[in-house]
Write a protein that holds these residues in place. Sequence first.
Motif, PDB file in Angstrom:
ATOM      1  N   ALA A  65       1.085  -1.393   0.046  1.00 38.09           N
ATOM      2  CA  ALA A  65       0.066  -0.100   0.333  1.00 38.09           C
ATOM      3  C   ALA A  65       0.790   1.301  -0.389  1.00 38.09           C
ATOM      4  CB  ALA A  65      -0.479  -0.198   1.002  1.00 38.09           C
ATOM      5  N   GLY A  66       0.141   2.179  -0.416  1.00 39.33           N
ATOM      6  CA  GLY A  66       0.906   3.663  -0.211  1.00 39.33           C
ATOM      7  C   GLY A  66       0.339   4.680   0.983  1.00 39.33           C
ATOM      8  N   TYR A  67       1.235   5.541   1.237  1.00 41.74           N
ATOM      9  CA  TYR A  67       0.630   6.747   1.930  1.00 41.74           C
ATOM     10  C   TYR A  67       0.573   7.908   1.546  1.00 41.74           C
ATOM     11  CZ  TYR A  67       0.587   2.845   5.725  1.00 41.74           C
ATOM     12  OH  TYR A  67       0.656   1.919   6.226  1.00 41.74           O
ATOM     13  N   THR A  68      -0.392   8.781   1.305  1.00 42.95           N
ATOM     14  CA  THR A  68      -1.368   9.768   0.420  1.00 42.95           C
ATOM     15  C   THR A  68      -1.637  11.017   2.010  1.00 42.95           C
ATOM     16  OG1 THR A  68      -3.048   9.025  -0.561  1.00 42.95           O
ATOM     17  CG2 THR A  68      -0.981   9.001  -1.450  1.00 42.95           C
ATOM     18  N   ASN A  69      -1.418  11.876   1.563  1.00 47.63           N
ATOM     19  CA  ASN A  69      -3.064  13.442   1.627  1.00 47.63           C
ATOM     20  C   ASN A  69      -2.838  14.278   0.706  1.00 47.63           C
ATOM     21  OD1 ASN A  69      -0.351  14.881   1.691  1.00 47.63           O
ATOM     22  ND2 ASN A  69       0.101  14.692   3.420  1.00 47.63           N
ATOM     23  N   GLU A  70      -3.803  15.253   1.057  1.00 47.95           N
ATOM     24  CA  GLU A  70      -4.173  16.221   0.040  1.00 47.95           C
ATOM     25  C   GLU A  70      -3.215  17.585  -0.549  1.00 47.95           C
ATOM     26  OE1 GLU A  70      -3.810  18.123   4.312  1.00 47.95           O
ATOM     27  OE2 GLU A  70      -4.746  16.456   3.850  1.00 47.95           O
ATOM     28  N   GLN A  71      -1.738  17.051  -0.046  1.00 42.84           N
ATOM     29  CA  GLN A  71      -0.426  17.661  -0.974  1.00 42.84           C
ATOM     30  C   GLN A  71       0.420  16.888  -2.012  1.00 42.84           C
ATOM     31  OE1 GLN A  71       1.249  18.318   3.873  1.00 42.84           O
ATOM     32  NE2 GLN A  71       2.009  19.398   2.066  1.00 42.84           N
ATOM     33  N   SER A  72      -0.636  15.633  -2.000  1.00 42.83           N
ATOM     34  CA  SER A  72       0.399  14.774  -3.131  1.00 42.83           C
ATOM     35  C   SER A  72      -0.299  15.029  -4.700  1.00 42.83           C
ATOM     36  CB  SER A  72      -0.116  12.938  -2.409  1.00 42.83           C
ATOM     37  OG  SER A  72      -0.077  12.581  -1.622  1.00 42.83           O
ATOM     38  N   ASP A  73       0.892  14.357  -5.312  1.00 41.86           N
ATOM     39  CA  ASP A  73       1.694  15.312  -6.505  1.00 41.86           C
ATOM     40  C   ASP A  73       0.313  14.143  -7.399  1.00 41.86           C
ATOM     41  OD1 ASP A  73       2.529  16.502  -9.053  1.00 41.86           O
ATOM     42  OD2 ASP A  73       2.368  14.601  -9.047  1.00 41.86           O
ATOM     43  N   LYS A  74      -1.014  15.160  -7.897  1.00 44.48           N
ATOM     44  CA  LYS A  74      -2.192  13.917  -8.813  1.00 44.48           C
ATOM     45  C   LYS A  74      -1.738  12.909  -9.359  1.00 44.48           C
ATOM     46  CE  LYS A  74      -5.271  16.962  -6.323  1.00 44.48           C
ATOM     47  NZ  LYS A  74      -5.613  16.282  -5.349  1.00 44.48           N
ATOM     48  N   LYS A  75      -0.345  13.121 -10.288  1.00 43.80           N
ATOM     49  CA  LYS A  75      -0.043  11.764 -10.863  1.00 43.80           C
ATOM     50  C   LYS A  75       0.346  11.412 -10.334  1.00 43.80           C
ATOM     51  CE  LYS A  75       1.449  12.429 -15.320  1.00 43.80           C
ATOM     52  NZ  LYS A  75       2.031  13.268 -16.726  1.00 43.80           N
TER      53      LYS A  75
END
Length: 226
Positions: A65-75
């Motif tokens: 899995a990964g971990y992201t948030n609203e700052q994560s690059d869309k691509k």
Amino acid sequence: MKKWLLAIGALTLSFSLAACNSQDSSGSEKSKEEKNSKTHEKSASNTESEKYKFTNETGDFTILAGYTNEQSDKKEKYINIDFKGFKIKFLPVLVDVKLSDSAKAKDQFKGKDTLRAIMLTTEAENTTDHDVDYNGNITMITDTKEQLESQGGLVSDNPIVMTYKGKVKEQGSFLIPLKDQKSTPKELDLKFSPPYKVENGAVNPETGQMGNEQTIKVKYTPKESL
């Protein structure tokens, strides 16, 4: 990850084109193409599972899995942070690792054959007009109540941990083992210590700090969304 997935998509497209061309073939050729199509489908299925696996000197990795948030690059899903011109982009992923023989010999992995860890894929770039010393000190707090540390400073084997003599860019990764090897953290707090300005070949720990510690909160993201 997105670029990788696009490459797989292009491969799938070539399979589709081969299937379309077979419609204009004779009966015997259709049979041959159908057989090839089934082989391609099986190959595509294998590719689907294999695209989340890779191997390096540490061992055989499987991305869970990964971990992201609203700052994560869309691509690309990377997160960017900036310490007064020293820029870091990173992507945390949960991995299972089958350790290589050389990795088993390291003190941090001694006695282990497999490992569950958070891997931080990182890229650092000095965009300032002065040299920068980066120690790579990161504290990670999980929602499973673990406090973990990256290997920074002299003991780090991540190439981004170094003195940047000018406008230099470097890539590497931190591998941070979980204490509970069966756990799957759903949230992480990542605390990045700032780098230091290098003046006259030295660092002043009192005045050279480039900004303050930055805390980035991320949440579990299925690997298919990376």
